[in-house]
Design a protein around this motif. Structure first.
Motif, PDB file in Angstrom:
ATOM      1  N   LEU A 160      11.365  42.259  27.491  1.00 45.98           N
ATOM      2  CA  LEU A 160      11.237  42.348  28.939  1.00 45.98           C
ATOM      3  C   LEU A 160      10.000  43.177  29.252  1.00 45.98           C
ATOM      4  CD1 LEU A 160      14.958  43.290  29.681  1.00 45.98           C
ATOM      5  CD2 LEU A 160      13.950  41.015  29.712  1.00 45.98           C
ATOM      6  N   HIS A 161       9.394  42.970  30.406  1.00 50.15           N
ATOM      7  CA  HIS A 161       8.195  43.740  30.725  1.00 50.15           C
ATOM      8  C   HIS A 161       8.441  45.247  30.724  1.00 50.15           C
ATOM      9  CE1 HIS A 161       4.845  40.958  31.335  1.00 50.15           C
ATOM     10  NE2 HIS A 161       5.798  40.079  31.495  1.00 50.15           N
ATOM     11  N   PRO A 162       9.612  45.748  31.145  1.00 49.87           N
ATOM     12  CA  PRO A 162       9.841  47.197  31.014  1.00 49.87           C
ATOM     13  C   PRO A 162       9.856  47.666  29.558  1.00 49.87           C
ATOM     14  CG  PRO A 162      11.366  46.257  32.599  1.00 49.87           C
ATOM     15  CD  PRO A 162      10.671  45.102  31.934  1.00 49.87           C
ATOM     16  N   ASP A 163      10.026  46.741  28.608  1.00 47.38           N
ATOM     17  CA  ASP A 163       9.962  47.117  27.200  1.00 47.38           C
ATOM     18  C   ASP A 163       8.562  47.564  26.802  1.00 47.38           C
ATOM     19  OD1 ASP A 163      12.637  46.405  26.950  1.00 47.38           O
ATOM     20  OD2 ASP A 163      12.208  44.454  26.063  1.00 47.38           O
ATOM     21  N   VAL A 164       7.562  47.147  27.555  1.00 48.61           N
ATOM     22  CA  VAL A 164       6.190  47.543  27.237  1.00 48.61           C
ATOM     23  C   VAL A 164       6.060  49.060  27.353  1.00 48.61           C
ATOM     24  CG1 VAL A 164       3.772  47.361  27.941  1.00 48.61           C
ATOM     25  CG2 VAL A 164       5.207  45.316  27.907  1.00 48.61           C
ATOM     26  N   GLN A 165       6.509  49.631  28.475  1.00 46.09           N
ATOM     27  CA  GLN A 165       6.397  51.080  28.635  1.00 46.09           C
ATOM     28  C   GLN A 165       7.259  51.808  27.613  1.00 46.09           C
ATOM     29  OE1 GLN A 165       7.554  51.247  32.718  1.00 46.09           O
ATOM     30  NE2 GLN A 165       9.682  51.672  32.276  1.00 46.09           N
ATOM     31  N   THR A 166       8.429  51.272  27.303  1.00 50.71           N
ATOM     32  CA  THR A 166       9.290  51.894  26.300  1.00 50.71           C
ATOM     33  C   THR A 166       8.610  51.866  24.935  1.00 50.71           C
ATOM     34  OG1 THR A 166      11.248  51.203  27.530  1.00 50.71           O
ATOM     35  CG2 THR A 166      11.579  51.806  25.223  1.00 50.71           C
ATOM     36  N   SER A 167       7.923  50.781  24.622  1.00 45.68           N
ATOM     37  CA  SER A 167       7.218  50.666  23.349  1.00 45.68           C
ATOM     38  C   SER A 167       6.089  51.684  23.238  1.00 45.68           C
ATOM     39  CB  SER A 167       6.665  49.252  23.174  1.00 45.68           C
ATOM     40  OG  SER A 167       7.709  48.307  23.193  1.00 45.68           O
ATOM     41  N   VAL A 168       5.365  51.890  24.337  1.00 36.63           N
ATOM     42  CA  VAL A 168       4.281  52.879  24.326  1.00 36.63           C
ATOM     43  C   VAL A 168       4.850  54.275  24.120  1.00 36.63           C
ATOM     44  CG1 VAL A 168       2.460  53.955  25.716  1.00 36.63           C
ATOM     45  CG2 VAL A 168       2.718  51.466  25.711  1.00 36.63           C
ATOM     46  N   LEU A 169       5.929  54.608  24.836  1.00 36.35           N
ATOM     47  CA  LEU A 169       6.565  55.919  24.646  1.00 36.35           C
ATOM     48  C   LEU A 169       7.028  56.093  23.210  1.00 36.35           C
ATOM     49  CD1 LEU A 169       8.724  56.142  27.912  1.00 36.35           C
ATOM     50  CD2 LEU A 169       6.636  57.430  27.376  1.00 36.35           C
ATOM     51  N   ASP A 170       7.629  55.051  22.637  1.00 34.03           N
ATOM     52  CA  ASP A 170       8.103  55.103  21.260  1.00 34.03           C
ATOM     53  C   ASP A 170       6.934  55.300  20.298  1.00 34.03           C
ATOM     54  OD1 ASP A 170       9.967  54.983  19.154  1.00 34.03           O
ATOM     55  OD2 ASP A 170       9.791  52.803  18.997  1.00 34.03           O
ATOM     56  N   TYR A 171       5.856  54.575  20.496  1.00 39.00           N
ATOM     57  CA  TYR A 171       4.681  54.715  19.633  1.00 39.00           C
ATOM     58  C   TYR A 171       4.138  56.145  19.673  1.00 39.00           C
ATOM     59  CZ  TYR A 171      -0.094  54.465  17.984  1.00 39.00           C
ATOM     60  OH  TYR A 171      -1.254  54.721  17.314  1.00 39.00           O
ATOM     61  N   LEU A 172       4.138  56.750  20.861  1.00 35.92           N
ATOM     62  CA  LEU A 172       3.616  58.110  21.024  1.00 35.92           C
ATOM     63  C   LEU A 172       4.609  59.183  20.585  1.00 35.92           C
ATOM     64  CD1 LEU A 172       1.869  57.666  24.484  1.00 35.92           C
ATOM     65  CD2 LEU A 172       0.776  57.792  22.226  1.00 35.92           C
ATOM     66  N   GLY A 173       5.840  58.778  20.223  1.00 35.91           N
ATOM     67  CA  GLY A 173       6.845  59.740  19.793  1.00 35.91           C
ATOM     68  C   GLY A 173       7.464  60.506  20.928  1.00 35.91           C
ATOM     69  N   LEU A 174       7.404  59.966  22.139  1.00 28.88           N
ATOM     70  CA  LEU A 174       7.976  60.623  23.310  1.00 28.88           C
ATOM     71  C   LEU A 174       9.406  60.146  23.535  1.00 28.88           C
ATOM     72  CD1 LEU A 174       4.851  60.363  25.619  1.00 28.88           C
ATOM     73  CD2 LEU A 174       5.675  62.384  24.395  1.00 28.88           C
ATOM     74  N   PRO A 175      10.230  60.916  24.257  1.00 27.37           N
ATOM     75  CA  PRO A 175      11.631  60.522  24.487  1.00 27.37           C
ATOM     76  C   PRO A 175      11.723  59.187  25.232  1.00 27.37           C
ATOM     77  CG  PRO A 175      11.254  62.796  25.190  1.00 27.37           C
ATOM     78  CD  PRO A 175       9.912  62.217  24.864  1.00 27.37           C
ATOM     79  N   LEU A 176      12.703  58.395  24.837  1.00 30.16           N
ATOM     80  CA  LEU A 176      12.956  57.110  25.497  1.00 30.16           C
ATOM     81  C   LEU A 176      14.095  57.297  26.483  1.00 30.16           C
ATOM     82  CD1 LEU A 176      12.793  54.744  22.392  1.00 30.16           C
ATOM     83  CD2 LEU A 176      10.953  55.481  23.889  1.00 30.16           C
ATOM     84  N   GLU A 177      13.769  57.380  27.768  1.00 31.01           N
ATOM     85  CA  GLU A 177      14.784  57.663  28.774  1.00 31.01           C
ATOM     86  C   GLU A 177      15.556  56.431  29.186  1.00 31.01           C
ATOM     87  OE1 GLU A 177      13.152  59.884  31.984  1.00 31.01           O
ATOM     88  OE2 GLU A 177      12.218  61.350  30.667  1.00 31.01           O
ATOM     89  N   GLY A 178      14.897  55.298  29.337  1.00 29.23           N
ATOM     90  CA  GLY A 178      15.577  54.075  29.741  1.00 29.23           C
ATOM     91  C   GLY A 178      16.160  53.372  28.527  1.00 29.23           C
ATOM     92  N   GLN A 179      17.313  53.801  28.086  1.00 31.23           N
ATOM     93  CA  GLN A 179      17.867  53.285  26.835  1.00 31.23           C
ATOM     94  C   GLN A 179      18.195  51.796  26.878  1.00 31.23           C
ATOM     95  OE1 GLN A 179      17.867  54.907  23.950  1.00 31.23           O
ATOM     96  NE2 GLN A 179      16.834  56.526  25.062  1.00 31.23           N
ATOM     97  N   TYR A 180      18.305  51.228  28.095  1.00 29.18           N
ATOM     98  CA  TYR A 180      18.557  49.787  28.180  1.00 29.18           C
ATOM     99  C   TYR A 180      17.328  49.015  27.707  1.00 29.18           C
ATOM    100  CZ  TYR A 180      19.662  45.188  29.950  1.00 29.18           C
ATOM    101  OH  TYR A 180      19.892  43.840  30.049  1.00 29.18           O
ATOM    102  N   PHE A 181      16.152  49.592  27.909  1.00 28.02           N
ATOM    103  CA  PHE A 181      14.920  48.938  27.483  1.00 28.02           C
ATOM    104  C   PHE A 181      14.675  49.243  26.018  1.00 28.02           C
ATOM    105  CE2 PHE A 181      14.259  49.951  32.074  1.00 28.02           C
ATOM    106  CZ  PHE A 181      14.537  48.671  32.516  1.00 28.02           C
ATOM    107  N   ARG A 182      13.887  48.393  25.373  1.00 30.20           N
ATOM    108  CA  ARG A 182      13.723  48.495  23.932  1.00 30.20           C
ATOM    109  C   ARG A 182      12.259  48.591  23.538  1.00 30.20           C
ATOM    110  NH1 ARG A 182      18.253  44.318  21.493  1.00 30.20           N
ATOM    111  NH2 ARG A 182      20.018  45.419  22.383  1.00 30.20           N
ATOM    112  N   SER A 183      12.047  49.167  22.361  1.00 28.31           N
ATOM    113  CA  SER A 183      10.702  49.255  21.802  1.00 28.31           C
ATOM    114  C   SER A 183      10.473  48.073  20.864  1.00 28.31           C
ATOM    115  CB  SER A 183      10.537  50.564  21.024  1.00 28.31           C
ATOM    116  OG  SER A 183       9.342  50.536  20.269  1.00 28.31           O
ATOM    117  N   VAL A 184       9.336  47.440  20.986  1.00 29.35           N
ATOM    118  CA  VAL A 184       9.029  46.321  20.091  1.00 29.35           C
ATOM    119  C   VAL A 184       8.708  46.812  18.681  1.00 29.35           C
ATOM    120  CG1 VAL A 184       8.246  44.807  21.941  1.00 29.35           C
ATOM    121  CG2 VAL A 184       6.579  46.252  20.739  1.00 29.35           C
TER     122      VAL A 184
END
Length: 195
Positions: A149-173
């Motif tokens: 999903l498009h919100p997964d893009v921001q979650t993926s960037v946060l995950d790549y940077l090692g930052l907390p993932l707040e929107g747990q419904y969204f996923r990191s690629v």
């Protein structure tokens, strides 16, 4: 100039800069290489930067000349080929400048004719689904076979940077998930919705 978000007069001149027949943007082979030159200026700064580029070349009726289109089996094929070559040109310019050593590049499509379901059958939701390609400085090689999903893009960037993932419904690629995630897609053009 309402046809470009950047001042192309401050960059090296590329090709024909006049208005395209679509009237809503520059051709990919003009726009993307020019942007790479602009980004080199950002890279000289010691501050973080973020840039969003939006192209229209692969949207029907396709921002290509009839002469260029005649070299391919269809206007669609020609437009995709020009977009691929233009992205390659942009990325090579960024690589040559050293920019890709510390820059995360995301290429996101808002539609995809190649989307297929798990059985390999072309998916009717392809008109609502895109493709995501991420180029990391470390050249992380990972392919996700799940829909994103498009919100997964921001979650993926946060995950790549090692930052907390707040929107747990969204996923990191960058991760694999075993549990199914329900979602709904609605299309104004198709007048359909899918869950």
């Amino acid at each position: 100039d309402r046809y470009a978000a950047i001042d192309l007069n401050k960059t090296v001149a590329y090709g024909n800069m006049r208005r395209t027949f679509l009237g809503w943007g520059l051709k990919d082979d003009v726009f993307l290489p020019a942007v790479a030159e602009v980004l080199k200026g950002y890279e000289q700064s010691d501050k973080p930067w973020f840039a969003t580029l939006m192209t229209t070349g692969t949207h029907h009726p396709y921002n290509i000349s009839n002469e260029y289109a005649a070299q391919f089996s269809s206007r669609t094929h020609a437009a995709y080929h020009l977009a691929d070559e233009s992205i390659k040109d942009m990325m090579e310019r960024m690589e040559q400048s050293g920019m890709l050593a510390n820059t995360l590049v995301l290429i996101v499509g808002d539609e995809s004719r190649i989307t297929r379901n798990r059985s390999g059958i072309p998916s009717i939701i392809g008109g609502n689904w895109g493709v995501l390609v991420i180029k990391t400085p470390e050249n992380i090689a990972h392919v996700s076979h799940e829909y994103f999903l498009h919100p997964d893009v921001q979650t993926s960037v946060l995950d790549y940077l090692g930052l907390p993932l707040e929107g747990q419904y969204f996923r990191s690629v960058f991760r694999e998930y075993k549990e199914f995630r329900p979602f709904m897609v609605a299309g104004g053009h198709s007048k359909r919705w899918f869950a």
